[in-house]
Design a protein around this motif. Sequence first.
Motif, PDB file in Angstrom:
ATOM      1  N   LEU A 128      -3.829   3.857  -8.381  1.00 46.69           N
ATOM      2  CA  LEU A 128      -5.246   3.478  -8.305  1.00 46.69           C
ATOM      3  C   LEU A 128      -6.138   4.719  -8.371  1.00 46.69           C
ATOM      4  O   LEU A 128      -7.092   4.789  -9.142  1.00 46.69           O
ATOM      5  CB  LEU A 128      -5.538   2.728  -7.002  1.00 46.69           C
ATOM      6  CG  LEU A 128      -5.004   1.323  -6.849  1.00 46.69           C
ATOM      7  CD1 LEU A 128      -5.569   0.700  -5.581  1.00 46.69           C
ATOM      8  CD2 LEU A 128      -5.376   0.463  -8.046  1.00 46.69           C
ATOM      9  N   LEU A 129      -5.769   5.684  -7.552  1.00 52.79           N
ATOM     10  CA  LEU A 129      -6.571   6.897  -7.461  1.00 52.79           C
ATOM     11  C   LEU A 129      -6.708   7.567  -8.825  1.00 52.79           C
ATOM     12  O   LEU A 129      -7.782   8.023  -9.213  1.00 52.79           O
ATOM     13  CB  LEU A 129      -5.903   7.860  -6.463  1.00 52.79           C
ATOM     14  CG  LEU A 129      -6.615   9.157  -6.155  1.00 52.79           C
ATOM     15  CD1 LEU A 129      -7.982   8.881  -5.602  1.00 52.79           C
ATOM     16  CD2 LEU A 129      -5.815   9.973  -5.163  1.00 52.79           C
ATOM     17  N   GLY A 171      -1.899   7.582   3.169  1.00 54.22           N
ATOM     18  CA  GLY A 171      -0.922   7.237   2.138  1.00 54.22           C
ATOM     19  C   GLY A 171      -0.523   8.415   1.274  1.00 54.22           C
ATOM     20  O   GLY A 171       0.629   8.523   0.864  1.00 54.22           O
ATOM     21  N   LEU A 172      -1.481   9.303   1.000  1.00 54.21           N
ATOM     22  CA  LEU A 172      -1.204  10.340   0.003  1.00 54.21           C
ATOM     23  C   LEU A 172      -1.305  11.763   0.531  1.00 54.21           C
ATOM     24  O   LEU A 172      -0.919  12.706  -0.145  1.00 54.21           O
ATOM     25  CB  LEU A 172      -2.165  10.188  -1.179  1.00 54.21           C
ATOM     26  CG  LEU A 172      -2.050   8.884  -1.968  1.00 54.21           C
ATOM     27  CD1 LEU A 172      -3.130   8.821  -3.027  1.00 54.21           C
ATOM     28  CD2 LEU A 172      -0.689   8.762  -2.624  1.00 54.21           C
ATOM     29  N   LEU A 193     -12.573   1.601  -5.564  1.00 53.98           N
ATOM     30  CA  LEU A 193     -11.248   1.432  -4.962  1.00 53.98           C
ATOM     31  C   LEU A 193     -11.209   0.146  -4.146  1.00 53.98           C
ATOM     32  O   LEU A 193     -10.235  -0.605  -4.178  1.00 53.98           O
ATOM     33  CB  LEU A 193     -10.923   2.635  -4.061  1.00 53.98           C
ATOM     34  CG  LEU A 193     -10.621   3.937  -4.798  1.00 53.98           C
ATOM     35  CD1 LEU A 193     -10.542   5.089  -3.814  1.00 53.98           C
ATOM     36  CD2 LEU A 193      -9.324   3.828  -5.573  1.00 53.98           C
ATOM     37  N   PHE A 206      -6.169   6.213   2.039  1.00 52.49           N
ATOM     38  CA  PHE A 206      -5.664   7.138   1.027  1.00 52.49           C
ATOM     39  C   PHE A 206      -5.177   8.437   1.651  1.00 52.49           C
ATOM     40  O   PHE A 206      -4.212   9.025   1.195  1.00 52.49           O
ATOM     41  CB  PHE A 206      -6.736   7.400  -0.035  1.00 52.49           C
ATOM     42  CG  PHE A 206      -6.787   6.311  -1.068  1.00 52.49           C
ATOM     43  CD1 PHE A 206      -6.074   6.429  -2.259  1.00 52.49           C
ATOM     44  CD2 PHE A 206      -7.508   5.153  -0.850  1.00 52.49           C
ATOM     45  CE1 PHE A 206      -6.097   5.418  -3.210  1.00 52.49           C
ATOM     46  CE2 PHE A 206      -7.540   4.140  -1.798  1.00 52.49           C
ATOM     47  CZ  PHE A 206      -6.829   4.272  -2.978  1.00 52.49           C
ATOM     48  N   GLU A 246       2.798   4.653  -1.569  1.00 48.88           N
ATOM     49  CA  GLU A 246       2.238   5.843  -2.201  1.00 48.88           C
ATOM     50  C   GLU A 246       1.995   5.658  -3.696  1.00 48.88           C
ATOM     51  O   GLU A 246       0.953   6.029  -4.218  1.00 48.88           O
ATOM     52  CB  GLU A 246       3.210   7.016  -2.006  1.00 48.88           C
ATOM     53  CG  GLU A 246       3.277   7.479  -0.573  1.00 48.88           C
ATOM     54  CD  GLU A 246       4.396   8.467  -0.376  1.00 48.88           C
ATOM     55  OE1 GLU A 246       5.152   8.717  -1.338  1.00 48.88           O
ATOM     56  OE2 GLU A 246       4.512   9.000   0.741  1.00 48.88           O
ATOM     57  N   LEU A 257      -1.036   3.483  -4.378  1.00 46.61           N
ATOM     58  CA  LEU A 257      -2.296   4.176  -4.104  1.00 46.61           C
ATOM     59  C   LEU A 257      -2.555   5.248  -5.151  1.00 46.61           C
ATOM     60  O   LEU A 257      -3.669   5.418  -5.641  1.00 46.61           O
ATOM     61  CB  LEU A 257      -2.256   4.805  -2.703  1.00 46.61           C
ATOM     62  CG  LEU A 257      -2.254   3.826  -1.539  1.00 46.61           C
ATOM     63  CD1 LEU A 257      -2.149   4.585  -0.231  1.00 46.61           C
ATOM     64  CD2 LEU A 257      -3.492   2.960  -1.548  1.00 46.61           C
ATOM     65  N   MET A 258      -1.488   5.978  -5.483  1.00 48.87           N
ATOM     66  CA  MET A 258      -1.633   7.059  -6.451  1.00 48.87           C
ATOM     67  C   MET A 258      -2.111   6.522  -7.792  1.00 48.87           C
ATOM     68  O   MET A 258      -2.987   7.088  -8.430  1.00 48.87           O
ATOM     69  CB  MET A 258      -0.287   7.774  -6.607  1.00 48.87           C
ATOM     70  CG  MET A 258      -0.317   8.969  -7.521  1.00 48.87           C
ATOM     71  SD  MET A 258      -1.240  10.358  -6.831  1.00 48.87           S
ATOM     72  CE  MET A 258       0.053  11.242  -5.999  1.00 48.87           C
ATOM     73  N   LEU A 282      -8.695  -2.813  -4.713  1.00 48.57           N
ATOM     74  CA  LEU A 282      -7.791  -3.233  -3.637  1.00 48.57           C
ATOM     75  C   LEU A 282      -8.018  -4.708  -3.307  1.00 48.57           C
ATOM     76  O   LEU A 282      -7.089  -5.427  -2.967  1.00 48.57           O
ATOM     77  CB  LEU A 282      -8.024  -2.381  -2.386  1.00 48.57           C
ATOM     78  CG  LEU A 282      -7.454  -0.977  -2.439  1.00 48.57           C
ATOM     79  CD1 LEU A 282      -8.016  -0.132  -1.324  1.00 48.57           C
ATOM     80  CD2 LEU A 282      -5.946  -1.006  -2.371  1.00 48.57           C
ATOM     81  N   LEU A 328       0.818  -1.194   0.000  1.00 48.02           N
ATOM     82  CA  LEU A 328       0.000   0.000   0.000  1.00 48.02           C
ATOM     83  C   LEU A 328       0.865   1.262   0.000  1.00 48.02           C
ATOM     84  O   LEU A 328       0.579   2.217   0.703  1.00 48.02           O
ATOM     85  CB  LEU A 328      -0.935  -0.025   1.210  1.00 48.02           C
ATOM     86  CG  LEU A 328      -1.869  -1.231   1.236  1.00 48.02           C
ATOM     87  CD1 LEU A 328      -2.719  -1.221   2.482  1.00 48.02           C
ATOM     88  CD2 LEU A 328      -2.749  -1.259   0.007  1.00 48.02           C
TER      89      LEU A 328
END
Lengths: 179, 368
Positions: A125-126, B15-16, A172, B12, A119, A122-123, A176, A117
Amino acid sequence: MASLKRSNESSLIQKCLDGNSDAQRELYDQFSGVLFAICLRYSKDEDQAQDMLQESYIKIFNNLANFKFQGSFEGWLKRICVNQCLDYLRKDRSHLFTDVNDDALQVSIPEKSSDALNEKYLMSLLRQLPLGYRTVFNMYAIEGYSHNEIASILGISENTSKTQLFKARRLLQKWLGNE
Amino acid sequence: MSDLGSNIDKLFKDGLGETKINPPNSIFNSVKGQINNPVPNSVATGSKVAAKTFGFTSIKVAVVATVAASAITGLYWLNANNTEKAEPKKVVQQKIEEDQHSNELNAREIEDTIVRKNAIQGVTENQSANNDNTYIDRQTNDAHPELWVIVEEDEAMEADVVDEVPRDFAKNPNSNSIVINDENISFDCKLVRSEIDIQDNSVNLNLTNISGDIIPIEINWGDIEPIRVVLENKIALKHKYFVLNSKEFKMDIRAIGKNCVQNNDRSLLIKNNLLSQEIIVPNIFTPNSDGLNDSFYVEMPQPKEFNLRVISPMKQIVFETKNWKDKWSGDFKDRRCGKGIYTVILKYKYSGDADWKSKTSTVWLNRN
């Protein structure tokens, strides 16, 4: 310590206002990482993110005199950056909240690294979320806006904001879960 | 789901939220060119003095901020108190934000669409009348930023979208569809035949070009900036007015021919039944004479027959009326009713209805 930081900040700001290009460079370097990450979160690709960052910094430098030393400087910069990103997206608003068939989305879920998980993961995915989902999710989950605020900023209804958030989370979650 | 949802949010955010990713170097150079720097004079001394003053002002500012903050907290507290006392909002109101920029864009888009459509129509002239029509649905009320409208779910988001297909409006049994055409009116100059169909708050306008030329037309709906269309054969436009009850709009269609100009002024009385057809039965009221929701009443368009009963938790009829405008003060036989959940039975008949319709709900009478 905090006051030292503050006085450093205010002298840096003043130098920037005086037109000192070294100071401007310093201010740019100091915050470009944080702000670029925000732009990346709101954009669909890196080119767009760079445009957003550039516009944000132009706005920041030209409005520096308006910073009132209330609250943190970084917070102020972030806020300008987020607004600038939203402005950028608003030009394209007609496509912002279209209905998306979640299953038809082409997603490339990156290889799971040791720190699954992290950065980057996650980025990525986002950034594969549809525009509307991404915008609302960013604003709600990361920036901490309320649905009411999101609705008035984006000119949508609160319900739309809630549905978009719900759908973003669901997607998401699915991605995930599929890793 | 809400747990899962907030977990995702947290994942998130953690994490971000504080991520730093360095942008390419070139960006600063393009930024640099666009900074409005002051004309340099005595830069060196200026910065020192200013730094000191800044230190001083920031203290002052801090004091002001504290005062302001406490004032705001006070206000907030008052507000919170107020909301606690009363107010489930009976109607959700939301203001459509004025967005000058997108409005301009939008207007241009609409014009473009019309012109483009017309061009296409030139080619597909022989197709059926339905296919010839272009539907434009303007919902923006930017010309009236003061106007508050009741926004249905997802309506705000659609507000700026140009539809090429007519949207299906809910058929309203009470709606009066009025068709106005200008066949019997004699104009000095006749270039365009028009037909106006008013249905609730939306107006369908059909224009047919009878001049034999391609002519520019200006349509002023009376509530937004006029739009201009180049008319070749036929066009159908749809416009939605924002009215809460009823309002008269001056509509003007101006066709500009080679030798003359046809002016077609009309005044349209728009009644919004779509909004008012809704029956709103509040689910809470607070008879404490603070001016907010002190009485209980049903909001609806005028029915032909009406019967409203409020039944107490002890199954006693505490209020009954046949007048749709009557309000219940929360009293029964000069005594105050206690707090609790009351049942509301509403029966009504609109003119033209054969049968009674009924609606049952509950209202919470709250007193402190």
